[in-house]
Design a protein around this motif. Structure first.
Motif, mmCIF file in Angstrom:
data_model
loop_
_atom_site.group_PDB
_atom_site.id
_atom_site.type_symbol
_atom_site.label_atom_id
_atom_site.label_comp_id
_atom_site.label_asym_id
_atom_site.label_seq_id
_atom_site.Cartn_x
_atom_site.Cartn_y
_atom_site.Cartn_z
ATOM 1 N N LEU A 16 -3.294 5.821 0.283
ATOM 2 C CA LEU A 16 -3.034 6.173 1.706
ATOM 3 C C LEU A 16 -1.844 7.376 1.669
ATOM 4 O O LEU A 16 -0.869 6.957 0.908
ATOM 5 N N LEU A 17 -1.880 8.002 2.549
ATOM 6 C CA LEU A 17 -0.850 9.028 2.713
ATOM 7 C C LEU A 17 -0.384 9.002 3.988
ATOM 8 O O LEU A 17 -0.730 9.455 5.068
ATOM 9 N N LEU A 18 0.786 8.538 4.261
ATOM 10 C CA LEU A 18 1.580 8.275 5.629
ATOM 11 C C LEU A 18 2.230 9.619 5.899
ATOM 12 O O LEU A 18 3.295 9.951 5.307
ATOM 13 N N ASN A 19 1.938 10.243 6.961
ATOM 14 C CA ASN A 19 2.508 11.543 7.241
ATOM 15 C C ASN A 19 2.933 11.470 8.881
ATOM 16 O O ASN A 19 2.348 12.077 9.537
ATOM 17 N N LEU A 20 4.048 10.813 9.083
ATOM 18 C CA LEU A 20 4.575 10.538 10.375
ATOM 19 C C LEU A 20 4.952 11.801 11.174
ATOM 20 O O LEU A 20 4.881 11.802 12.408
ATOM 21 N N ASN A 21 5.307 12.882 10.240
ATOM 22 C CA ASN A 21 5.960 13.952 10.987
ATOM 23 C C ASN A 21 4.700 15.087 11.147
ATOM 24 O O ASN A 21 4.983 16.092 11.498
ATOM 25 N N ASN A 22 3.498 14.643 10.580
ATOM 26 C CA ASN A 22 2.569 15.520 10.569
ATOM 27 C C ASN A 22 2.587 17.108 10.052
ATOM 28 O O ASN A 22 2.318 17.949 10.682
ATOM 29 N N HIS A 37 -9.149 8.791 -3.904
ATOM 30 C CA HIS A 37 -9.646 9.258 -2.683
ATOM 31 C C HIS A 37 -8.514 9.053 -1.503
ATOM 32 O O HIS A 37 -7.753 7.983 -1.198
ATOM 33 N N CYS A 38 -8.078 10.202 -1.166
ATOM 34 C CA CYS A 38 -6.816 10.259 -0.107
ATOM 35 C C CYS A 38 -6.964 10.074 1.205
ATOM 36 O O CYS A 38 -7.918 10.641 1.844
ATOM 37 N N ILE A 39 -6.594 8.941 1.878
ATOM 38 C CA ILE A 39 -6.810 8.612 3.195
ATOM 39 C C ILE A 39 -5.578 9.036 4.119
ATOM 40 O O ILE A 39 -4.407 8.605 3.775
ATOM 41 N N HIS A 40 -5.510 9.917 5.114
ATOM 42 C CA HIS A 40 -4.318 10.316 5.818
ATOM 43 C C HIS A 40 -4.156 9.454 6.968
ATOM 44 O O HIS A 40 -5.008 8.924 7.734
ATOM 45 N N ALA A 41 -2.892 9.275 7.120
ATOM 46 C CA ALA A 41 -2.678 8.536 8.595
ATOM 47 C C ALA A 41 -1.274 9.160 9.120
ATOM 48 O O ALA A 41 -0.377 9.622 8.288
ATOM 49 N N ALA A 45 -0.182 2.383 13.733
ATOM 50 C CA ALA A 45 -1.383 1.936 14.098
ATOM 51 C C ALA A 45 -2.608 2.655 13.368
ATOM 52 O O ALA A 45 -3.425 1.605 13.252
ATOM 53 N N GLN A 46 -2.723 3.646 12.991
ATOM 54 C CA GLN A 46 -3.750 4.314 12.200
ATOM 55 C C GLN A 46 -3.611 3.728 10.797
ATOM 56 O O GLN A 46 -4.830 3.342 10.437
ATOM 57 N N THR A 47 -2.413 3.596 10.482
ATOM 58 C CA THR A 47 -2.289 3.084 8.929
ATOM 59 C C THR A 47 -2.737 1.567 8.873
ATOM 60 O O THR A 47 -3.595 1.317 8.008
ATOM 61 N N ILE A 48 -2.594 0.865 9.952
ATOM 62 C CA ILE A 48 -3.211 -0.511 9.892
ATOM 63 C C ILE A 48 -4.681 -0.657 9.899
ATOM 64 O O ILE A 48 -5.122 -1.329 9.219
ATOM 65 N N LYS A 49 -5.229 0.190 10.742
ATOM 66 C CA LYS A 49 -6.763 0.629 10.517
ATOM 67 C C LYS A 49 -7.249 0.677 9.209
ATOM 68 O O LYS A 49 -8.317 -0.084 8.774
ATOM 69 N N HIS A 50 -6.673 1.586 8.612
ATOM 70 C CA HIS A 50 -6.836 2.007 7.363
ATOM 71 C C HIS A 50 -6.700 0.676 6.289
ATOM 72 O O HIS A 50 -7.747 0.607 5.432
ATOM 73 N N ILE A 51 -5.822 0.073 6.326
ATOM 74 C CA ILE A 51 -5.519 -0.868 5.582
ATOM 75 C C ILE A 51 -6.501 -1.861 5.784
ATOM 76 O O ILE A 51 -7.082 -2.657 4.857
ATOM 77 N N ASN A 52 -6.979 -2.166 6.792
ATOM 78 C CA ASN A 52 -8.046 -3.335 7.191
ATOM 79 C C ASN A 52 -9.537 -2.654 6.932
ATOM 80 O O ASN A 52 -10.286 -3.742 6.444
ATOM 81 N N LYS A 53 -9.748 -1.477 6.746
ATOM 82 C CA LYS A 53 -10.921 -0.997 6.375
ATOM 83 C C LYS A 53 -11.231 -0.730 4.934
ATOM 84 O O LYS A 53 -12.098 -1.066 4.454
ATOM 85 N N TYR A 54 -10.084 -0.132 4.207
ATOM 86 C CA TYR A 54 -10.126 0.368 2.805
ATOM 87 C C TYR A 54 -9.429 -0.748 2.038
ATOM 88 O O TYR A 54 -8.342 -1.595 2.579
ATOM 89 N N ASP A 55 -9.587 -0.711 0.697
ATOM 90 C CA ASP A 55 -8.766 -1.627 -0.343
ATOM 91 C C ASP A 55 -7.633 -0.832 -0.669
ATOM 92 O O ASP A 55 -7.373 -0.333 -1.672
ATOM 93 N N ILE A 56 -6.474 -0.809 0.329
ATOM 94 C CA ILE A 56 -5.490 -0.068 0.138
ATOM 95 C C ILE A 56 -4.222 -0.855 -0.781
ATOM 96 O O ILE A 56 -3.807 -2.030 -0.254
#
Length: 453
Positions: A16-22, A37-41, A45-56
């Motif tokens: 997961l790539l957390l990019n709060l400053n976009n 597999h890079c997942i952007h957030a 809130a978006q990060t939490i959704k990805h954590i619950n969806k993918y095996d991060i």
């Protein structure tokens, strides 16, 4: 754009790539070439959704001096969602040394990288993080698996009372002192307190105080900065700092040197440390569990343990009973370990003679010795039953030996006290100073030895 690194075909892992400053970063090809597999957030809130969806299990946070605190705040929230994720920092302004709270980096990240990225190094970091995360998950699963030895076996009233006390202490968050003889299960009790506490998703760091060399103990406990001493080639995070947001288990605290006790006392009082060679104060949020097989009160009387440290660690105290106190559970324990060491074959059983001698035996090594005896018996047994000779138990009158030692110790204490009183012309304050103990301790010893002044 840099050329993607060629990587051998394998199942892609998610990062997961957390990019709060976009920020502008188009690294999909590089991550894909590294089989990630890079997942952007761009939000928590978006990060939490990805954590619950993918095996991060591994994540990257983009950080800079201008929004450092925003990232730290986000990671604190995400740690509550899934504490086993290991985070790597990537600096967008390459000014780590100028960040106002650089000392907090080890709390949140296992490593950091600068831009432009060295993708080979980042690949190694992510691979290491993935492996460490797998070990962390495996350890958590092992701790919660009733098939391993992380459960307290027994149905006796003694064990039921002990389990009830353990549950109550686990739900509190104060310092815990676990006392008990060698082999009773003090380490197991500490693990269970952590596993049942609100800090169960945080790290559980164990330090055996008796096993640390005196010359290294300060560095091992508090860590050191690069160049702090000869051979300190890089920053080292100490055991105490590693326990942040979790539990610190200091085993055999009674074996800690007086000098180290002073340093530990300060940490217990304000929960802050300074690494060796550093000047930055670091706040540590952890629960502390202490364990000791030695009598700390006696160690205080002998000048081997600080009384002020004792009062700070003796807040929530629990005593692990010896096996002699719940003999009715010996058969249950023996059969449980017999099943484990036979690996499910269940060919061997305990003979009546073996059970009888186990019930008569004093078990100086407690449950640990019982496990070892059963393991030995599984190897030595020749038939379908285990006999006393397979266990290797010899009945010795340990109780009379213990009484002799206690009486001998009392006689020695009496002689030492009387000599000190005589040398100092019955001046109790001077006699106490002579023996390097407090007046209170001196009077307590006088009373114990039944000395009339």
């Amino acid at each position: 754009m840099e050329k993607p690194i060629k990587f051998s075909p394998a199942k892609k892992r998610s990062v997961l790539l957390l990019n709060l400053n976009n920020e502008e970063c188009h690294w999909e090809a590089q991550f894909s070439a590294l089989n990630w597999h890079c997942i952007h957030a761009t939000s928590v809130a978006q990060t939490i959704k990805h954590i619950n969806k993918y095996d991060i299990n591994v994540a990257i946070a983009l950080i800079s001096s201008s929004y450092q605190q925003v990232v730290f705040k986000a990671l604190t929230r995400l740690h509550e969602v899934k504490s086993t994720i290991l985070w790597v920092a990537i600096s967008s302004d390459n000014q780590f040394s100028q960040y106002p709270q650089t000392h907090q980096f080890p709390t949140y990240f296992i490593d950091y990288h600068h831009q432009p990225l060295d993708w080979t190094k980042l690949s190694h970091t992510l691979g290491h993080a993935h492996g460490m995360a797998a070990l962390q998950i495996e350890k958590a699963a092992e701790l919660n698996n009733p098939q391993n030895n992380h459960v307290i076996l027994g149905k006796s009233a003694t064990i039921r009372r002990f389990k009830t006390s353990l549950e109550k202490i686990a739900h509190a968050d104060g310092a815990v002192l676990i006392s008990g003889e060698t082999g009773t299960g003090k380490g197991l009790s500490a693990h269970l307190i952590h596993a049942k506490s609100s800090r169960k998703n945080g790290p559980f760091i164990t330090i055996n105080c008796g096993a640390l060399p005196a010359s290294l103990i300060h560095s091992e406990l508090f860590g050191h900065e690069r160049g702090a001493f000869t051979g300190a080639e890089k920053l080292y995070i100490g055991h105490i700092e590693k326990a942040n947001k979790g539990t610190l288990f200091l085993d055999e605290i009674g074996d800690l040197s007086l000098e180290s006790q002073v340093n530990l006392l300060q940490f217990i009082e304000d929960h802050t440390i300074e690494r060796l060679g550093g000047s930055q104060t670091i706040t540590i949020d952890c629960r502390i569990i202490f364990a000791s097989h030695v009598n700390l009160e006696a160690a205080i009387d002998e000048g081997r343990f600080r009384e002020d440290l004792y009062h700070r660690l003796n807040i929530l105290r629990i005593h692990v009973p010896s096996l002699r106190e719940y003999r009715e559970d010996i058969e249950l324990l023996a059969n449980a370990y017999l099943r484990i060491y036979q690996q499910g074959n269940n060919k061997l059983i305990l003979s009546p003679a073996a059970l009888e001698i186990m019930l008569r035996y004093e078990w100086p090594g407690n449950v640990r010795e019982l496990k070892n005896r059963i393991q030995r018996a599984v190897v030595m047994a020749e038939g379908k039953q285990i006999y006393p000779t397979d266990l290797g138990i010899k009945i010795v009158n340990y109780q009379s030996q213990q009484l002799d030692l206690v009486q001998h110790r009392l006689e020695i204490d009496t002689e030492v006290l009387l000599d000190a009183i005589k040398r100092n012309s019955h001046n109790i304050s001077a006699a106490a100073r002579d023996l390097n103990i407090s007046r209170t301790t001196f009077y307590r010893l006088i009373k114990k030895c039944k000395i009339k002044l």
